[in-house]
Design an enzyme around this catalytic site. Structure first.
Site, mmCIF file in Angstrom:
data_model
loop_
_atom_site.group_PDB
_atom_site.id
_atom_site.type_symbol
_atom_site.label_atom_id
_atom_site.label_comp_id
_atom_site.label_asym_id
_atom_site.label_seq_id
_atom_site.Cartn_x
_atom_site.Cartn_y
_atom_site.Cartn_z
ATOM 1 N N LYS A 236 46.534 41.019 28.088
ATOM 2 C CA LYS A 236 47.662 40.684 28.945
ATOM 3 C C LYS A 236 47.198 40.554 30.391
ATOM 4 C CE LYS A 236 51.058 43.466 26.319
ATOM 5 N NZ LYS A 236 52.094 42.475 26.036
ATOM 6 N N ARG A 310 54.401 43.882 15.180
ATOM 7 C CA ARG A 310 54.910 43.501 13.857
ATOM 8 C C ARG A 310 53.904 43.830 12.760
ATOM 9 N NH1 ARG A 310 55.707 37.538 15.933
ATOM 10 N NH2 ARG A 310 56.018 38.840 17.776
#
Length: 455
Positions: A236, A310
């Site tokens: 990120k 996820r």
């Protein structure tokens, strides 16, 4: 911190809640003083009325008008900070659900995260209003405080081991059991994606499995416990990494909800699963284009290592589904797309059950915990099917990101299922919600459980 009501006190200062549309409700003894001070009943405004000796004889707090109340919640909560220290008792102006919201809001406004600094001075305290279930409100406030504390704690002090310790403390408090699978044992126990996401960190990944209750329908909660998320090899940018201590907000929210359920001794069997990991960068980090095989046997192509939540949830959901519980609920700080869609105040949720959706929406409105239904839109299933594997963890194009993430998770559950894509953070201070970590959706779920599980 402990959030609770003041003991009943015959000397409690009367507190009158005033509707801005009904200023004639101001007590006669305070009306002239209120007019002189310009008190108009604006939401959260307060006015103290002195007695002949200068002490506080009574107090007024505004709840705004019917129009302004639609634009916010916990209207009188700021009084807990604004009023002078003392014990207050609501005497007029509220009843029913509005009174419960006010009582809870008062406790939540009193929350202070003081782990790393001196605590703020004590707030004004409230006597539990007559007609509310005080024990229930205290349990809800305690669950919310737990959620906030966990999210607010930086990753230096809230890694997978510390999240395990917090879960163990909760289990011990309520007589629940906790089993933990850690490190390479995850591979032996067939949780390959939890292990893969967490293996690059010096802090071992783990799966936390809490159980409580022996009778009633089974509710299984699954909370995303990514204690810090660098994004992995798809690292990120700095601006996006700044709030990643809150990436375990789903786990924190389910822990808060679990506390509420157990403290109220609800007639159900509770299971709480938390895959606790740190998504870090090292020579053994998983890579874009890797293909992983999940616990359920479905293969997953990795097209972005920053879509890791996820993956760990998928293994936990597969485990949850093996018992065919009556309801599985997952909560996760899963996608930025959810924030773009509904902003920081609303928690989008997904379910294929219209009756469940209606019950949850009604409860959310009742307890001032707003949620918004988004669809498991079946035509988007093709977007998560890359061709080279069963599933794609990060479909290209950026369209419908929170829906495709929810569809991905649904592939691992055949039992009745509901998913929440929470934010877990209040970017600015609002009534009963200081800036920082915050629970979302838990109170709505709690209130809806009788309808969701037939309790």
């Amino acid at each position: 911190m402990t959030l609770t009501f003041a003991p009943a006190d015959a000397d409690a200062i009367p507190l009158h809640v005033i509707d801005a549309d009904k200023l004639d409700a101001i007590p006669d003894a305070a009306r002239a003083w209120a007019e002189t001070q310009g008190f108009k009943g604006a939401a959260g405004s307060v006015l103290t009325i002195p007695d002949a000796d200068g002490a506080v004889a009574m107090a007024l707090v505004g709840q705004g008008s019917a129009k302004t109340r639609k634009r916010g919640r916990f209207a009188i909560a700021p009084a807990a900070r604004k009023l002078p220290q003392g014990v207050y008792a609501i005497t007029t102006g509220l009843s029913g659900d509005a009174l419960e919201e006010a009582a809870l809001g008062w406790l939540l406004e009193s929350y202070d995260f003081d782990r790393y600094r001196a605590p703020k001075p004590a707030s004004a305290r409230l006597v539990a209003p007559e007609g509310i279930d005080a024990a229930r409100i205290i349990a809800i406030a305690a669950g919310e405080a737990l959620t906030r504390d966990l999210i607010n704690t930086p990753a230096s002090d809230m890694g997978p081991a510390e999240l395990e310790a917090a879960t163990r403390d909760l289990a011990d408090q309520h007589g629940a059991s906790l089993t933990v699978i850690t490190g390479d044992d995850l591979l032996t126990a067939d949780f390959p994606m939890i292990h893969t996401v967490g293996r690059a960190s010096t802090r071992a990944p783990r799966l936390l499995d809490l159980r409580w209750g022996t009778k009633g329908p089974q509710l299984t909660l699954v909370g995303k416990g990514v204690c810090f998320d660098t994004g992995g090899l798809n690292i990120k940018p700095g601006g996006s990494m700044g709030l990643m201590k809150k990436d375990m907000g789903g786990a924190a929210t389910t822990l808060g909800l679990a506390h509420m359920i157990m403290a109220m001794d609800l007639p159900l069997r509770l299971r709480l699963l938390i895959p606790a990991v740190e998504n870090s960068i090292d020579g053994n980090a998983f890579r874009p284009q890797d293909i992983l095989t999940s616990r359920k046997g479905l293969t997953v192509e990795i097209n972005n290592t920053d879509a890791e939540g996820r993956l760990v949830l998928a293994d936990a959901l597969a485990l949850a589904d093996e018992e065919t519980p009556d309801l599985v609920i997952s909560m996760a700080t899963l996608t930025g797309a959810a924030r773009v869609a509904v902003g920081p105040d609303l928690s989008p949720f997904f379910t294929d059950n219209d009756a469940h959706a209606a019950a949850l929406a009604a409860s959310a409105a009742k307890v001032a915990d707003p949620v918004w239904r988004l669809p498991f839109h079946d035509p988007y299933e093709a977007m998560i099917e890359p061709g080279i594997a069963d599933l794609d963890n990060a479909p290209s194009g950026g369209m419908a990101g929170c829906i495709t993430a929810a569809l991905f998770l649904r592939r691992f559950v055949d039992s009745p299922y509901m998913h929440f894509d929470v934010y877990g953070w209040s970017p600015t201070a609002k009534p009963a919600r200081p800036k920082g970590g915050v629970g979302m959706g838990a109170r709505a779920v709690l209130d809806a459980l009788p309808d969701l599980l037939g309790l």
